[in-house]
Design a protein around this motif. Structure first.
Motif, PDB file in Angstrom:
ATOM      1  N   LEU A  13      12.027  16.840 -67.568  1.00 30.98           N
ATOM      2  CA  LEU A  13      13.189  16.654 -66.704  1.00 30.98           C
ATOM      3  C   LEU A  13      12.739  16.379 -65.278  1.00 30.98           C
ATOM      4  O   LEU A  13      11.870  17.075 -64.748  1.00 30.98           O
ATOM      5  CB  LEU A  13      14.064  17.918 -66.708  1.00 30.98           C
ATOM      6  N   GLU A  17      17.422  15.968 -62.695  1.00 35.02           N
ATOM      7  CA  GLU A  17      17.936  16.310 -64.021  1.00 35.02           C
ATOM      8  C   GLU A  17      17.905  17.815 -64.259  1.00 35.02           C
ATOM      9  O   GLU A  17      18.821  18.368 -64.874  1.00 35.02           O
ATOM     10  CB  GLU A  17      17.121  15.579 -65.091  1.00 35.02           C
ATOM     11  N   GLU A  42      12.710  23.627 -70.286  1.00 31.30           N
ATOM     12  CA  GLU A  42      12.296  22.398 -70.964  1.00 31.30           C
ATOM     13  C   GLU A  42      12.000  22.626 -72.448  1.00 31.30           C
ATOM     14  O   GLU A  42      12.273  21.752 -73.277  1.00 31.30           O
ATOM     15  CB  GLU A  42      11.078  21.800 -70.258  1.00 31.30           C
ATOM     16  N   MET A  49      17.471  18.237 -77.582  1.00 32.02           N
ATOM     17  CA  MET A  49      17.490  16.786 -77.373  1.00 32.02           C
ATOM     18  C   MET A  49      16.982  16.072 -78.621  1.00 32.02           C
ATOM     19  O   MET A  49      17.568  15.072 -79.067  1.00 32.02           O
ATOM     20  CB  MET A  49      16.632  16.418 -76.158  1.00 32.02           C
ATOM     21  N   ALA A  57      16.088  12.350 -71.716  1.00 37.93           N
ATOM     22  CA  ALA A  57      16.858  13.418 -71.084  1.00 37.93           C
ATOM     23  C   ALA A  57      18.153  12.907 -70.469  1.00 37.93           C
ATOM     24  O   ALA A  57      19.203  13.547 -70.578  1.00 37.93           O
ATOM     25  CB  ALA A  57      16.007  14.110 -70.018  1.00 37.93           C
TER      26      ALA A  57
END
Length: 282
Positions: A13, A17, A42, A49, A57
Motif C-alpha cells: 500500500l 492508500e 498489509e 485482496m 490495492a
C-alpha cells in the motif's frame, strides 16, 4: 524483522492508500491503524485482496464501499479474538454474588434480566457467564435470564453459534464443569451441549454505530472488556454514550482490568465488589 522497515521491501500500500484504508476501518469499527502497524495491515489486506480477485490495492479499495460482504470480510480479518473460558473471572463471580442479587432485589421472581457480552468474540465470555450462573447462583432459575453475545466480526459469531472449542479455550474450566456442559472430546475439541447453546443469543453488532447498538435493546449488565483499548478518544466517547444508553438505570458495566471509564465519561460511577471493579450507570 518488520518487512516494512526493510529498505528493499516494496510496500503493498502506498502512504495514501494506507491512510485511505485506515480511515475506512476506523469509520466502520472505531479501531485506529496507521503507519506503525503497516505490517499487520498489509498481511491481512493482502489475503482479502487475493481472495477477492482484485489485481491491485487501488482496485480493491475502490471496490470496498460497494461490496458489503467483502467489507465485512475485511473487518473480520482485522478484529482480534483473544479469549478463553472464565477469563477475568472475578467480575463474573461478582455478577452472581453481588450485581444480580442487588439488581433483582425489588423485582418480582420471573422478571427478565438481560446481560450483554459485547464484544463476545467466539463466544467464550457469554457461555462462561451462563455456566457460572448455573454453577454459582442458586436463584438462577427464579428469573428469566437472557444472555446476548454480540461482535462486529461475523465469522466469530458463526463460530460462537457452533460452540466448538479446543484445549486452549477450555484450560481454565474445572474437569467436572467440562463434563456437565460439553460433549465428549472429538478431534481434540469439545462442543457445548445444546441446552447451553440455547441459553445465549448471538448476533453481529457494532458498538460505535448508533442504530446497531440501540437495536440490542436495554440491559441490566454489560460486559465490554478489552475493546476500548483499541479506540481513540473520539471513538471511546461514542462507545461510552452507546453503553450508557443500552444500560438500564442502575445497571452495571464491566470493563477490562486495564480499562477505565473515569477519563471517558462521568455518567458512570465506580463500584467495588471485593476484587472486582465495575461501573454503575448513575
Amino acid at each position: 524483522m518488520n518487512p516494512s522497515a526493510d529498505p528493499g521491501h516494496t510496500p503493498l500500500l502506498s502512504e495514501a492508500e494506507l491512510q485511505q484504508l485506515s480511515r475506512l476501518i476506523y469509520a466502520r469499527t472505531g479501531m485506529t491503524f496507521g503507519e506503525a502497524k503497516r505490517y499487520y495491515i498489509e498481511r491481512r489486506f493482502a489475503v482479502r485482496m487475493a481472495r477477492s480477485g482484485a489485481p491491485n490495492a487501488a482496485t480493491y479499495l475502490a471496490k470496498l464501499p460497494l461490496d458489503g460482504a467483502e467489507m465485512q470480510a475485511l473487518i473480520n480479518a482485522f478484529t482480534i479474538n483473544e479469549t478463553y473460558f472464565y477469563r477475568e473471572d472475578v467480575q463474573i463471580a461478582a455478577l452472581a454474588r453481588d450485581m444480580l442479587p442487588e439488581l433483582v432485589a425489588d423485582r418480582t421472581p420471573g422478571s427478565l434480566v438481560r446481560i450483554w457480552s459485547m464484544p463476545c468474540s467466539t463466544g467464550e465470555e457469554p457461555y462462561s457467564i451462563a455456566i457460572w450462573l448455573l454453577e454459582n447462583w442458586p436463584m438462577v432459575d427464579a428469573w428469566h435470564i437472557e444472555i446476548v453475545g454480540s461482535d462486529i466480526d461475523s465469522a466469530a459469531i458463526d463460530q460462537a453459534r457452533r460452540g466448538i472449542y479446543g484445549e486452549r479455550a477450555l484450560q481454565r474450566l474445572p474437569t467436572d464443569v467440562r463434563e456437565r456442559y460439553f460433549l465428549p472430546e472429538r478431534n481434540l475439541e469439545r462442543e457445548i451441549i445444546d441446552d447451553l447453546k440455547e441459553s445465549v443469543q448471538f448476533g453481529v453488532a457494532n458498538l460505535i454505530e448508533t442504530r446497531s447498538s440501540r437495536a440490542q435493546g436495554k440491559f441490566d449488565v454489560i460486559f465490554c472488556r478489552n475493546l476500548l483499548i483499541y479506540f481513540d478518544d473520539d471513538a471511546r466517547q461514542l462507545a461510552a454514550a452507546h453503553l450508557y444508553d443500552c444500560l438500564n438505570p442502575g445497571g452495571f458495566l464491566c470493563l477490562g482490568h486495564t480499562e477505565s471509564m473515569n477519563r471517558i465519561s462521568d455518567r458512570f460511577e465506580l463500584v467495588r465488589f471485593g476484587d472486582a471493579m465495575v461501573y454503575r450507570r448513575r
